[in-house]
Enzyme design. Structure first.
Site, mmCIF file in Angstrom:
data_model
loop_
_atom_site.group_PDB
_atom_site.id
_atom_site.type_symbol
_atom_site.label_atom_id
_atom_site.label_comp_id
_atom_site.label_asym_id
_atom_site.label_seq_id
_atom_site.Cartn_x
_atom_site.Cartn_y
_atom_site.Cartn_z
ATOM 1 N N HIS A 1 1.021 65.621 -35.316
ATOM 2 C CA HIS A 1 2.138 66.259 -36.003
ATOM 3 C C HIS A 1 1.809 66.483 -37.476
ATOM 4 O O HIS A 1 2.099 65.620 -38.314
ATOM 5 C CB HIS A 1 3.383 65.381 -35.872
ATOM 6 N N HIS B 1 5.288 71.565 -36.244
ATOM 7 C CA HIS B 1 5.837 70.206 -36.090
ATOM 8 C C HIS B 1 4.871 69.300 -35.341
ATOM 9 O O HIS B 1 4.523 68.227 -35.823
ATOM 10 C CB HIS B 1 7.181 70.255 -35.355
ATOM 11 N N GLU C 1 26.115 48.349 -30.364
ATOM 12 C CA GLU C 1 25.070 47.578 -29.701
ATOM 13 C C GLU C 1 23.671 48.052 -30.084
ATOM 14 O O GLU C 1 22.772 47.252 -30.332
ATOM 15 C CB GLU C 1 25.234 47.651 -28.176
ATOM 16 N N HIS D 1 31.865 47.191 -16.244
ATOM 17 C CA HIS D 1 31.529 46.003 -17.021
ATOM 18 C C HIS D 1 30.732 44.969 -16.223
ATOM 19 O O HIS D 1 30.407 43.917 -16.757
ATOM 20 C CB HIS D 1 32.811 45.350 -17.552
#
Lengths: 669, 669
Positions: free
Chosen positions: B31, B268, B417, B480
């Site tokens: 890159h 890129h 999280e 859950h």
């Protein structure tokens, strides 16, 4: 009777609150705080705005309502019950959170008619809603005529602080702002409480300013506990803004009405208990027994039935006119709504012989998308900013879904894998025949796994195009080389994991992925090329595993291969057979489908007497012992990869004919 | 020689650009675009600001530099090489992306000294940087004295559009703003290009406004291609803002210098090729051969060596004084830097007998944290807004890490999280002896799996406290209830997955998790209670699997259990043994550790002659066939769960003594 002090609005609002209190108390489990705080906005939205037909929950042109803060599901169950859905009777509410009930602990589409998305994992619902709004905008642009707006509905959301903290919602809402989804309206329950306490322990950002930065229209209703007019005016204003999604921050008190627990984390996820419930009754002036709803409230709410029937019948009339005026468009539209695939949708899926030039399966995938594109106009998808690596474009088409071109079906998700998956789920939840797909590198399935799980749980036929599926990725190195990703997906119930080994198998994988509208598919595709096999076919993929190449008589050893390692198995088998061994090669493009075959078929393919089995797959061996048992072996990965040209990685990690032959010979003994 | 027109700054900047061009060309992979565009900010930051010592890359008090846009790693390798790190010679750069080189395709801490975080998965680096800044702030508050700021460094980041689109960075940066991490300074490479083309196909939000909403200080340098002074002034201003993290948007041109490819997605992630490289040389006025760096540039960059030696020696003097003045603090500080655990750190880990009341393992976990807390002051962590469900608090301590109390070690991550995991990784990357842990529900490991993988890959001893580990969760239902989560974590290389079956095993799991500073641990803990076993112990957990209860002579059948199903195995075995069968029970709290035992030990525990084996675990059976083979069976889950009381779920899904006994008898035949 109505308490003297209580207006009808208040009575209706308190009906929600007390159903939540009573249901959670009875089940001794659940989340009363949100329904008690959000009852006013829920009532305002459902009573004054929401287009829906309780007696036909799947009426197509209904507004979609998403309770993104899914733990507050008693709000939704109460609204469904009060407005007259047959799916939630008062008996169902009494069975809240019990085995086999229609009122599970979080809303689940597959359990309860009227639930638009399965919610609970925070941030998912609002992100699904972006997908619902995309589906609406796309279908509207595609099918509506100046005189017939047969697709025309809003997508409403109630979300909480948790939803706003989760990254997936940031991704999705940034994209929603970019796409100017004017018919997406989110009500943000700003109650200042999360499980750990007040939000100021971790969440002090200016949420409205953030959404403004995304390009949303934002409003604030400071008193969401009682200011029904304020809420209604804000929703009305949001509806008028057609070139931006809207966020309405509505400040509320969690557990409103509970004298000792409101405005505390204690009311978020635990029953009030009988004593506090009684005190709450008193504070709210609620004179009814548990699960008793005054007739006045029912009467008010259940006007939704007549309104809904009227809305649907008006729409049916509109559709009838549309059918007459635009027969071909309506045929396509109605076919899609029935969930039927068009005739000949798969007719151009390519087949190959072993003489055809080998390609990377990501390239075969691109050819499949190109072959499906013209025949399957409901295919809609894109990539998380890896279009030219995933090859997810539909060749021959140009342009993408943008604010000025929602009729286009290519989606630039940006570098937002998790939002992509949630949006694909949302498109599938729209249940209008659209077939959503999305691409990223396989290793980044980890970024969107939360939503892939919801695809599987909610039975959504989303197609995940996951390229760069092994150490064959090469130079990008271990951060980009999946090792454990394939097994981790195979471990997920209701997820079809395909790893095709050539062109025919890729076509077969697409065929099955399209046909499976109740199961998501993960297509694991190579970066690097591989030959086309002699005996592969589209049809055989449906068996999940099949004999690709056999030997005479009972095999001494069975080689099992997938994807880019399939040809390695064939070559190793040829060497072994040349040296007098009897080796069978099984191609296993989809373990889950193989598992579903008859015992007879499985025994034919993998005779239980042949215990010398060697699996070859450039991934963790985890899970393969189901077929190789205690007596087989594997040529797999048991560590992370390395940065080097892909072929070099393959060699160094043992994916060579020599190594497979050597391991096979060791097994044969 | 320096081209007449080129200033020394330009020469230095172009040195980075051309090293990137040449390395990517030589490896024919990589890159070049980002290093060419970010060379000016990289030069400005490293030359004028960054405190580091190239000859001692691990000098503690260095500024941390994180290249969050990890694909642009040639920027980092060029800077490491140019400033004189031994880890990156010009030969190493010529080996860019080759097998065994120190310059892999993305920066990897375990390959290259001077690389502070493993980057590549976008958004991870900036989120790690939040963890680095938390570690610095915490240690500074804990150890610094008015006369001795022995902990005092900045954390700098270069991030791109991709990092800003990923949700994990939104989560982490929102928290960073809340925590007012004033020594975190991020340079945002605003180059308007992503892989799919111009950012305006998907990303048109106002990034600075968003960060302002998070509480960051924001600036914009419009011309990042040549305005070195502007960049330097912005960094200087950011350093002066001590109560807010800083984002500096620096507008650049990707692939700057390439006449035909700059400002396109084409530069890129693909080599320029020889021809374009030559044209780039011309445009930049670069008169040197590939990999040739003019002496003037080296001379300028390598002043870093003398500067770094001076900085370190000044700090050493500071530390010496500190050692004299504050002997106990310095002893603790220096012990931590050596990575040594304190004497007696584990002395209070509780042990239990079968007479002790059974508890949920999440409760045992809380007791362990309380027992470790006072003896292990380097323990730092918290929960993603589930403190009172995960029981992640350290009992006896109050308060949390907040802007006004960074000396506290409890972290409220909010409902974030993924950021939690990335921040825990960042704390571990700080490499200052802190032991990071973080809790959420096991099922939401899916939300942070991208960063859990990086814990494993980068050998970070992060401890994941994952409670509510099965359908035993009960009423919250299938969203859950983890089913596939445990197997999906076991599939991950270098991740220790513990599922303790009682109090002793939970203590043992903590002991091992703390001791393993190069491997992350996932502690899978129950919501519901279970009895303490007679023959469990802390020590036995180290074997991963062991005989918990045996029969006389060779067993007919072996039961293998974990976690909350361990006692079920014991009870079933008792029933079977009572009825005259010979059944052994194996407890398997950590499959990975069992795998590492000697063949002899494994054969003792699981004799290969005993093929009748039954595993009992309330999770997908996926992966267990390694032990049960083709002849064993399982009492496991093969579908998603359901909402109902946990005990009811267990019964309905077959986790009963009766069912285990029946399956065992069927196997015994």
């Amino acid at each position: 009777m109505v308490a003297a002090s209580a207006s009808l609005d208040t009575l209706c609002i308190n009906s929600i609150r007390m159903l939540a209190v009573d249901a959670v108390n009875k089940s001794n489990s659940g989340h009363p705080g949100l329904p008690m705080g959000c009852a006013p906005m829920g009532y305002a939205l459902w009573d004054k705005f929401l287009h829906h037909n309780p007696k036909n929950p799947t009426w197509f042109n209904r507004d979609r309502f998403v309770l993104s803060a899914g733990h507050g599901c008693m709000l939704l169950y109460a609204l469904l019950h009060l407005t007259g859905y047959d799916s939630v009777s008062i008996e169902d509410i009494k069975e809240f959170r019990q085995w086999g009930s229609r009122t599970p602990g979080h809303p689940e589409t597959f359990e309860t008619a009227g639930v638009e998305v399965t919610a609970g994992p925070l941030g998912a619902g609002i992100s699904n809603a972006v997908g619902l709004a995309i589906a609406e905008a796309h279908l509207a642009a595609k099918f509506n005529k100046p005189d017939s707006k047969i697709v025309d509905h809003f997508t409403y959301v109630i979300m909480g602080d948790g939803c706003n903290q989760e990254g997936v919602s940031s991704e999705a809402c940034s994209l929603a702002g970019h796409l100017k989804l004017g018919k997406l309206i989110a009500l943000y329950d700003d109650n200042q409480i999360t499980i750990d306490g007040r939000t100021d322990v971790s969440f002090t950002e200016d949420v409205l300013k953030r959404y403004e930065a995304y390009g949303w229209h934002v409003q604030h209703v400071p008193n969401g506990n009682t200011d029904i007019d304020g809420i209604a005016k804000a929703i009305e204003a949001a509806k008028q803004i057609t070139d931006k999604p809207s966020l309405i921050k509505i400040s509320t008190t969690i557990g409103f009405g509970s004298p000792n627990k409101s405005d505390t984390a204690g009311v978020h996820g635990a029953p009030l208990g009988e004593e506090e419930a009684n005190l709450t009754r008193k504070q709210l002036g609620w004179e009814y027994e548990p699960f008793e709803i005054p007739k006045e409230a029912y009467d008010q709410y259940r006007q939704a039935i007549a309104k809904g029937e009227k809305l649907e019948s008006e729409w049916n009339q509109l559709l009838k006119n549309y059918r007459n005026q635009y027969p071909s468009e309506s045929a396509e539209f109605e076919r899609m709504l029935r969930g039927e695939l068009p005739n000949g949708w798969d007719k151009d899926l390519p087949t190959y012989t072993s003489n055809d030039k080998g390609l990377a399966t990501r390239k075969h995938s691109q050819i499949c998308l190109g072959a499906l594109g013209p025949n399957l106009t409901e295919l809609i998808g894109g990539s998380a900013d890896l279009t030219h690596s995933n090859y997810t474009d539909i060749q021959g088409e140009s342009g993408s879904f943008q604010p000025h071109s929602p009729e286009k079906r290519y989606l630039h998700f940006g570098v937002r894998e998790h939002a992509m998956a949630a949006i694909l789920n949302g498109i599938a939840y729209h249940n209008s025949g659209l077939i959503p797909y999305g691409g990223t590198f396989l290793v980044f399935a980890d970024y969107m796994r939360g939503s892939m799980r919801l695809s599987a749980l909610s039975e959504l036929g989303v197609i995940y195009v996951l390229t760069h599926d092994s150490i064959g990725v090469g130079e990008d190195g271990p951060t980009h080389q999946p090792i454990e990703t394939i097994p981790s997906l195979r471990a997920m119930p209701n997820m079809l994991v395909f790893r095709p080994g050539d062109g025919n198998e890729t076509s077969g994988a697409y065929k099955l992925a399209i046909e499976n509208r109740k199961r998501p598919s993960a297509l694991c595709l190579s970066r690097q090329g591989m030959p086309n096999q002699e005996n592969s076919s589209i049809e055989k993929v449906a068996f999940g595993g099949y004999v690709l190449q056999d030997c005479d008589g009972t095999p001494e050893l069975i080689l099992i291969g997938t994807g880019s390692e399939l040809d390695l198995c064939v070559q190793a088998a040829n060497k072994l057979n040349e040296s007098g061994h009897k080796v069978r090669v099984i191609s296993m493009p989809c373990v889950e489908l193989f598992e579903e075959q008859s015992d007879l078929y499985k025994e034919e393919v993998l005779p239980s007497s042949v215990r010398k089995r060697l699996v070859v797959e450039a991934a963790e061996a985890f899970g393969w012992h189901k077929y190789i048992g205690l007596d087989g072996d594997s040529v797999c990965m048991n560590r992370f990869g390395a940065s080097a040209p892909g072929g070099k990685c393959m060699d160094e990690f043992g994916f060579t004919i020599e190594n497979v032959v050597a391991k096979a010979k060791k097994l044969i003994g």
